[in-house]
Write an enzyme that holds these catalytic residues in place. Structure first.
Site: not given
Length: 247
Positions: A18, A35, A129
């Site tokens: 955020d 972004h 991962l």
């Protein structure tokens, strides 16, 4: 982790990324620049998570509510997703990262869904991962879709409603086969889940950080893990120390 005690490195970390827009606004830049800088933070946290023993990393990339944003911003976000997959997929695959996508896949237009499916298929046998991308994701929608599937099974006579358990519900969520997040991190100083992993977060620990997502670094991630390591997770029971005293 399923028993009480101080927490080691979490198996599964989920992040609500955020603050991209506010980061850009404070610098007099267009939101798209926030972004873009946020994608650099994604790269850092993926490397950091894989390097410290985290097994699952979920990133809230695009919510089902984000479609209500201005069309130009949505278009920019889709472009960033395309560039991230096209640029980074080979590197992630080489690093043995497995990609998994959660969220509603219906009605996704253009090449977005094929790109997401390509990322999943290319990396499906990797054993390092697991990077879970929450795209077009909303937790209430996820739960509703799971309930519809179970209701259809019950209506057809293939499922006895009395046999519907929390475990069965979990098996019908987008995250089936993925352990619940041990730690959920949210950046930008906000302290809410925003329709993210509502079912899975039942016993998660939370770390809320003031940093905007574009400023998130490997050091920030390490700080969050340090805070988590001092938590005592009891899962509704008593701590081992208290149990000994009470006994």
């Amino acid at each position: 982790m399923v028993s009480g005690g101080l927490s080691p490195v979490p198996e599964h970390v989920a992040i609500i990324m955020d603050g991209n827009g506010r980061w850009a606004k404070e610098r007099g830049l267009p939101r798209t620049m926030g972004h873009t800088k946020g994608v650099d933070a994604v790269r850092q946290v993926v490397r950091a998570a894989g390097g410290c023993g985290v097994r699952y990393l979920t990133l809230f990339a695009f919510s089902s509510e984000n479609w209500s944003r201005p069309a130009a911003e949505v278009s920019d976000l889709m472009g960033l997703l395309r560039r991230f997959i096209r640029r980074d997929l080979a590197e992630l695959h080489k690093a043995n990262v497995r990609i998994r996508v959660i969220g509603d896949r219906e009605n996704l237009r253009g090449d977005v869904l094929p790109l997401l499916l390509e990322a999943e298929e290319t990396t499906r046998l990797n054993e390092g991962l697991t990077l879970i991308i929450a795209f077009n994701y909303g937790a209430r929608d996820e739960i509703a879709r799971a309930m519809r599937r179970l209701a259809q099974e019950a209506a057809s006579g293939r499922l006895d409603p009395a046999l519907i358990t929390p475990d069965l519900i979990a098996e019908n969520l987008d995250t089936a086969g993925i352990p619940d997040p041990d730690l959920i991190i949210r950046t930008s100083g906000e302290e809410r889940l925003s329709n993210f992993l509502l079912w899975q977060a039942a016993y998660s620990e939370f770390v809320f950080l003031p940093d905007y997502w574009p400023d998130f670094t490997a050091e920030t991630f390490a700080e969050a893990l340090k805070l988590y390591s001092g938590r005592e997770r009891r899962f509704g029971g008593l701590s081992p120390v208290k149990t000994a005293v009470a006994g």
